[in-house]
Design a protein around this motif. Structure first.
Motif, PDB file in Angstrom:
ATOM      1  N   GLN A  61     -20.968  -3.918 -47.336  1.00 43.77           N
ATOM      2  CA  GLN A  61     -21.262  -3.631 -45.848  1.00 43.77           C
ATOM      3  C   GLN A  61     -22.212  -4.755 -45.500  1.00 43.77           C
ATOM      4  O   GLN A  61     -21.986  -5.367 -44.285  1.00 43.77           O
ATOM      5  CB  GLN A  61     -21.455  -2.399 -45.471  1.00 43.77           C
ATOM      6  CG  GLN A  61     -20.251  -1.445 -45.699  1.00 43.77           C
ATOM      7  CD  GLN A  61     -20.869   0.024 -45.208  1.00 43.77           C
ATOM      8  OE1 GLN A  61     -21.232   0.169 -44.277  1.00 43.77           O
ATOM      9  NE2 GLN A  61     -20.620   0.927 -46.152  1.00 43.77           N
ATOM     10  N   LYS A  65     -21.946  -7.682 -42.856  1.00 47.31           N
ATOM     11  CA  LYS A  65     -22.581  -7.978 -41.392  1.00 47.31           C
ATOM     12  C   LYS A  65     -23.379  -9.288 -41.558  1.00 47.31           C
ATOM     13  O   LYS A  65     -23.430 -10.102 -40.494  1.00 47.31           O
ATOM     14  CB  LYS A  65     -23.797  -7.120 -41.557  1.00 47.31           C
ATOM     15  CG  LYS A  65     -23.362  -5.572 -41.084  1.00 47.31           C
ATOM     16  CD  LYS A  65     -24.504  -4.457 -41.492  1.00 47.31           C
ATOM     17  CE  LYS A  65     -24.007  -3.041 -41.161  1.00 47.31           C
ATOM     18  NZ  LYS A  65     -25.125  -2.186 -41.342  1.00 47.31           N
ATOM     19  N   VAL A  79     -23.986  -6.068 -35.107  1.00 46.26           N
ATOM     20  CA  VAL A  79     -22.656  -5.963 -35.887  1.00 46.26           C
ATOM     21  C   VAL A  79     -22.881  -4.821 -36.916  1.00 46.26           C
ATOM     22  O   VAL A  79     -23.773  -4.026 -37.397  1.00 46.26           O
ATOM     23  CB  VAL A  79     -22.569  -7.238 -37.196  1.00 46.26           C
ATOM     24  CG1 VAL A  79     -21.500  -6.905 -38.211  1.00 46.26           C
ATOM     25  CG2 VAL A  79     -22.483  -8.344 -36.574  1.00 46.26           C
ATOM     26  N   VAL A  81     -20.415  -2.007 -39.557  1.00 47.98           N
ATOM     27  CA  VAL A  81     -19.182  -1.938 -40.552  1.00 47.98           C
ATOM     28  C   VAL A  81     -19.155  -0.402 -40.575  1.00 47.98           C
ATOM     29  O   VAL A  81     -19.953   0.261 -41.256  1.00 47.98           O
ATOM     30  CB  VAL A  81     -19.373  -2.737 -41.869  1.00 47.98           C
ATOM     31  CG1 VAL A  81     -18.099  -2.323 -42.719  1.00 47.98           C
ATOM     32  CG2 VAL A  81     -19.407  -4.073 -41.591  1.00 47.98           C
ATOM     33  N   VAL A  91     -15.036  -3.304 -38.276  1.00 46.54           N
ATOM     34  CA  VAL A  91     -16.284  -3.868 -37.942  1.00 46.54           C
ATOM     35  C   VAL A  91     -16.301  -4.120 -36.347  1.00 46.54           C
ATOM     36  O   VAL A  91     -15.264  -4.380 -35.729  1.00 46.54           O
ATOM     37  CB  VAL A  91     -16.192  -5.364 -38.673  1.00 46.54           C
ATOM     38  CG1 VAL A  91     -15.009  -6.382 -38.099  1.00 46.54           C
ATOM     39  CG2 VAL A  91     -17.631  -6.145 -38.335  1.00 46.54           C
TER      40      VAL A  91
END
Length: 113
Positions: A61, A65, A79, A81, A91
């Motif tokens: 993750q 990002k 960002v 996830v 996302v």
């Protein structure tokens, strides 16, 4: 006039309209599609699905990002996830010029027969 224009790609194929003409995406949708393709091209989406429940998932993750934040069209620090349900990964991010985007990056079947 749109700043970004690209072919609409879905499941690896160009999406065609009723007249068999390729369809196009603009601006925010182009950025979302580019991000998903970047994630798929690096193999990070595969890692999310294959390493369920392990510590590798958190590392993956973070890598996603960082990859998404490298896009100059994305506002840094926005960002996320997330896995809203088992087997689905999304996302989320804010673009600098076009507002928020969200895209599914991985989905696995539940195995129900």
């Amino acid at each position: 006039m749109s700043q970004f224009i690209d072919l609409h790609i879905q499941s690896g194929d160009v999406v065609l309209d009723a007249g068999l003409t390729p369809t196009y995406l603009t601006d925010r949708e182009v950025i979302a599609q580019d991000i998903v393709h970047a994630i798929l091209d690096t193999g990070l989406a595969h890692l999310l699905v294959s390493d369920r429940g392990t510590g590798i998932t958190a590392d993956t993750q973070i890598k996603i990002k960082l990859l998404v934040e490298d896009d100059v069209r994305i506002m840094p620090g926005t960002v996320r996830v997330e896995q809203p349900s088992q087997g689905q990964w999304w996302v989320y991010a804010d673009t600098i010029d076009f507002g928020p985007i969200s895209s599914q990056i991985a989905s696995i079947a539940s195995g129900v027969s």
